[in-house]
Scaffold this active site. Structure first.
Site, PDB file in Angstrom:
ATOM      1  N   GLU A  93     -43.858  22.071 114.896  1.00 43.37           N
ATOM      2  CA  GLU A  93     -43.951  20.701 114.214  1.00 43.37           C
ATOM      3  C   GLU A  93     -44.849  19.735 114.926  1.00 43.37           C
ATOM      4  O   GLU A  93     -44.674  19.723 116.238  1.00 43.37           O
ATOM      5  CB  GLU A  93     -42.458  20.099 114.400  1.00 43.37           C
ATOM      6  CG  GLU A  93     -41.460  20.380 113.180  1.00 43.37           C
ATOM      7  CD  GLU A  93     -40.137  19.885 113.265  1.00 43.37           C
ATOM      8  OE1 GLU A  93     -39.824  18.627 113.478  1.00 43.37           O
ATOM      9  OE2 GLU A  93     -39.134  20.783 113.252  1.00 43.37           O
ATOM     10  N   CYS A 106     -47.189  13.384 118.118  1.00 43.26           N
ATOM     11  CA  CYS A 106     -46.217  13.835 118.980  1.00 43.26           C
ATOM     12  C   CYS A 106     -46.283  15.163 118.692  1.00 43.26           C
ATOM     13  O   CYS A 106     -46.149  15.759 117.431  1.00 43.26           O
ATOM     14  CB  CYS A 106     -44.587  13.309 118.427  1.00 43.26           C
ATOM     15  SG  CYS A 106     -43.181  14.220 119.150  1.00 43.26           S
ATOM     16  N   CYS A 113     -36.640  26.160 121.999  1.00 45.53           N
ATOM     17  CA  CYS A 113     -36.204  25.721 123.200  1.00 45.53           C
ATOM     18  C   CYS A 113     -35.235  26.452 124.065  1.00 45.53           C
ATOM     19  O   CYS A 113     -33.995  26.625 123.490  1.00 45.53           O
ATOM     20  CB  CYS A 113     -36.050  24.245 123.185  1.00 45.53           C
ATOM     21  SG  CYS A 113     -36.067  23.377 124.854  1.00 45.53           S
ATOM     22  N   CYS A 117     -29.896  21.450 125.156  1.00 46.73           N
ATOM     23  CA  CYS A 117     -29.126  20.481 125.082  1.00 46.73           C
ATOM     24  C   CYS A 117     -28.138  20.113 123.971  1.00 46.73           C
ATOM     25  O   CYS A 117     -28.336  20.516 122.786  1.00 46.73           O
ATOM     26  CB  CYS A 117     -30.151  18.990 125.157  1.00 46.73           C
ATOM     27  SG  CYS A 117     -31.311  19.063 126.411  1.00 46.73           S
ATOM     28  N   CYS A 120     -29.443  18.305 120.607  1.00 39.81           N
ATOM     29  CA  CYS A 120     -30.832  18.688 120.037  1.00 39.81           C
ATOM     30  C   CYS A 120     -30.791  19.796 118.996  1.00 39.81           C
ATOM     31  O   CYS A 120     -30.427  20.800 119.286  1.00 39.81           O
ATOM     32  CB  CYS A 120     -31.839  18.749 121.394  1.00 39.81           C
ATOM     33  SG  CYS A 120     -33.290  19.073 120.705  1.00 39.81           S
ATOM     34  N   GLY A 160     -39.455  21.865 122.133  1.00 41.75           N
ATOM     35  CA  GLY A 160     -39.781  22.630 123.562  1.00 41.75           C
ATOM     36  C   GLY A 160     -39.643  21.941 124.809  1.00 41.75           C
ATOM     37  O   GLY A 160     -39.700  20.697 124.614  1.00 41.75           O
ATOM     38  N   GLU A 161     -39.678  22.408 126.042  1.00 41.91           N
ATOM     39  CA  GLU A 161     -39.577  21.830 127.149  1.00 41.91           C
ATOM     40  C   GLU A 161     -41.177  21.944 127.854  1.00 41.91           C
ATOM     41  O   GLU A 161     -41.257  23.014 128.374  1.00 41.91           O
ATOM     42  CB  GLU A 161     -38.635  22.322 127.997  1.00 41.91           C
ATOM     43  CG  GLU A 161     -38.324  21.806 129.492  1.00 41.91           C
ATOM     44  CD  GLU A 161     -38.681  20.297 129.722  1.00 41.91           C
ATOM     45  OE1 GLU A 161     -38.021  19.581 129.052  1.00 41.91           O
ATOM     46  OE2 GLU A 161     -39.632  19.942 130.551  1.00 41.91           O
ATOM     47  N   LEU A 216     -32.896  11.169 130.164  1.00 41.72           N
ATOM     48  CA  LEU A 216     -32.008  11.096 130.842  1.00 41.72           C
ATOM     49  C   LEU A 216     -30.259  11.349 130.277  1.00 41.72           C
ATOM     50  O   LEU A 216     -29.909  12.043 130.785  1.00 41.72           O
ATOM     51  CB  LEU A 216     -31.984   9.695 131.706  1.00 41.72           C
ATOM     52  CG  LEU A 216     -31.060   9.544 132.800  1.00 41.72           C
ATOM     53  CD1 LEU A 216     -31.195  10.347 133.915  1.00 41.72           C
ATOM     54  CD2 LEU A 216     -31.188   8.026 133.480  1.00 41.72           C
ATOM     55  N   CYS A 334     -36.961  15.843 116.400  1.00 39.74           N
ATOM     56  CA  CYS A 334     -37.396  17.175 116.696  1.00 39.74           C
ATOM     57  C   CYS A 334     -36.400  18.048 116.252  1.00 39.74           C
ATOM     58  O   CYS A 334     -35.487  18.206 116.149  1.00 39.74           O
ATOM     59  CB  CYS A 334     -37.258  17.405 118.248  1.00 39.74           C
ATOM     60  SG  CYS A 334     -36.871  15.997 119.277  1.00 39.74           S
TER      61      CYS A 334
HETATM   62  N1  SAH Z   1     -37.785  18.933 126.131  1.00 43.56           N
HETATM   63  C1  SAH Z   1     -38.431  17.528 126.391  1.00 43.56           C
HETATM   64  C2  SAH Z   1     -39.136  16.862 125.063  1.00 43.56           C
HETATM   65  C3  SAH Z   1     -38.517  17.339 123.704  1.00 43.56           C
HETATM   66  S1  SAH Z   1     -37.489  16.272 123.098  1.00 43.56           S
HETATM   67  C4  SAH Z   1     -37.236  16.464 126.744  1.00 43.56           C
HETATM   68  O1  SAH Z   1     -36.213  16.982 126.984  1.00 43.56           O
HETATM   69  O2  SAH Z   1     -37.793  15.562 127.160  1.00 43.56           O
HETATM   70  C5  SAH Z   1     -37.971  14.992 122.692  1.00 43.56           C
HETATM   71  C6  SAH Z   1     -36.684  13.523 123.117  1.00 43.56           C
HETATM   72  O3  SAH Z   1     -35.817  13.589 121.821  1.00 43.56           O
HETATM   73  C7  SAH Z   1     -35.985  13.617 124.247  1.00 43.56           C
HETATM   74  O4  SAH Z   1     -35.760  12.538 125.014  1.00 43.56           O
HETATM   75  C8  SAH Z   1     -34.584  14.412 123.476  1.00 43.56           C
HETATM   76  O5  SAH Z   1     -33.696  14.078 124.910  1.00 43.56           O
HETATM   77  C9  SAH Z   1     -34.449  13.452 122.496  1.00 43.56           C
HETATM   78  N2  SAH Z   1     -33.802  14.112 121.365  1.00 43.56           N
HETATM   79  C10 SAH Z   1     -33.264  15.262 121.105  1.00 43.56           C
HETATM   80  N3  SAH Z   1     -32.328  15.352 120.193  1.00 43.56           N
HETATM   81  C11 SAH Z   1     -32.217  14.270 119.863  1.00 43.56           C
HETATM   82  C12 SAH Z   1     -31.468  13.475 118.814  1.00 43.56           C
HETATM   83  N4  SAH Z   1     -30.609  14.165 118.213  1.00 43.56           N
HETATM   84  N5  SAH Z   1     -31.164  11.950 118.813  1.00 43.56           N
HETATM   85  C13 SAH Z   1     -31.846  11.340 119.882  1.00 43.56           C
HETATM   86  N6  SAH Z   1     -32.884  11.945 120.575  1.00 43.56           N
HETATM   87  C14 SAH Z   1     -32.874  13.173 120.688  1.00 43.56           C
END
Ligand code: SAH
Length: 346
Positions: A93, A106, A113, A117, A120, A160-161, A216, A334
């Protein structure tokens, strides 16, 4: 791809070296590199290259170019989500956001991933594979072609990270920055990470001028480890140490992302601790309303809580904004479109 060379993932000097190794003039590599970065899908489109060289390239190399599987345009704000099919059938995506200061895309760095988390959508199926640097580049390139306008900014905040696919990330930064290619400078790129500190250290050592954005989501180890398994071995102290280090070595301020989750990380205790952590760091905090993922039990904080949380932080002198979420009607967060696509395939 049957042992063929992924030529689009090569830097210009690698293409040059390759050309010399096959007895070609090295200046030809510039022409080929530039064609690749204009989005050609086959060597036959490289009209100023000799037939002989095109044939040789076709025999030994392949051009990775994604196919647009789906495109959704938000009726609210024009945000456009694209689902690309990669050469092995994987779906990836990217999201195009139109701001006054330019077009921002983006992009994703992995298929799935591994970070797990809790909030996510991308974590649900785990990691399938890393994207190559060419595949990361293609999302910017083909979005630009699809749009017919220049992309000026990139946020690496898709699936992804990025720091878990580190070599390809660095190579991508080199490719996208090249004057014969898209020529998008590091300062116009944001790299978002859950906090893989060894690689934050490497970005700092390499003096990478991109913006570092850290997801964070909690200022303390108990809450953060609950939400983000990556925190278990790293811990918040080490994370802030790496970010401080990045700022010192690169001169670039770090941004933090913080999704407010109802009764998990949105209490006055969290706001206070977060303020203490960020005080005098010169960094910026983005508060984001959680985008609710149906498969996940977590709920977003109510609007009043978001307001009072932001107020507490701002009263503590921290630079903080509440981000509006774009593309609400097209599940632009995402992993959600890819998730839908996968479940439709089942
Ligand atoms: N892996 C990387 C980049 C991808 S996630 C990272 O962790 O930063 C992009 C952003 O979206 C990150 O800040 C992630 O924590 C946030 N994110 C993921 N799921 C989310 C959700 N359900 N609501 C709000 N932010 C979310």
């Amino acid at each position: 791809m049957d042992n063929k060379i992924d030529i689009k993932s090569m830097s210009l000097s690698e293409v040059e070296e390759y050309f010399v190794s096959i007895g070609e003039k090295s200046f030809r590599s510039k022409q080929v590199f530039s064609w690749l970065h204009r989005g050609v899908r086959s060597f036959s489109e490289m009209t100023d290259i000799s037939e002989k060289l095109r044939k040789a390239l076709d025999e030994n190399c392949y051009i990775n170019a994604p196919v647009l599987l789906k495109k959704q345009v938000s009726q609210i704000d024009g945000t456009t989500k694209m689902l690309w099919q990669m050469i092995d059938g994987s779906a990836v995506e990217s999201v195009l956001m139109k701001y006054e200061h330019g077009n921002t895309v983006c992009i994703s760095t992995q298929v799935g991933c591994a970070m797990g988390c809790a909030f996510c959508a991308s974590a649900i199926g785990g990691l399938v594979r890393n994207l190559t640097s060419g595949e990361i580049l293609d999302q910017v390139l083909f979005t630009q072609l699809e749009l017919g306008q220049k992309i000026s900014n990139i946020v690496i905040m898709g699936i992804g990270e990025p720091l878990d696919n580190f070599d390809n990330l660095l190579r991508f930064l080199e490719l996208v920055n090249h004057p014969l290619g898209m020529n998008i400078g590091a300062r116009r790129i944001s790299i978002s990470t859950c906090g893989i500190v060894e690689n934050i250290d490497k970005l700092a050592d390499n003096k990478i001028q991109s913006t570092l954005t850290v997801s964070l989501h909690a200022p303390d180890d108990v809450t953060r480890t609950k939400l983000m398994p990556v925190n278990r071995t790293i811990g918040v102290d080490r994370l802030f140490e790496a970010c401080g280090n990045f700022f010192r070595k690169t001169g670039r301020r770090v941004s933090y992302e913080y999704a407010l989750i109802d009764e998990v990380n949105d209490t006055p205790y969290h706001a206070q601790l977060l303020s203490e952590r960020l005080r005098n760091t010169g960094s910026h905090l983005n508060l984001i309303p959680l985008s609710e993922v149906p498969e996940r039990p977590l709920r977003g904080s109510p609007p009043e809580t978001i307001k009072s949380f932001a107020k507490m932080i701002q009263n503590n002198g921290i630079n903080c904004t509440v981000r509006r979420s774009l593309g609400k009607d097209i599940t632009a967060s995402c992993g959600q479109l890819r998730g839908k696509h996968l479940s439709q395939l089942k």
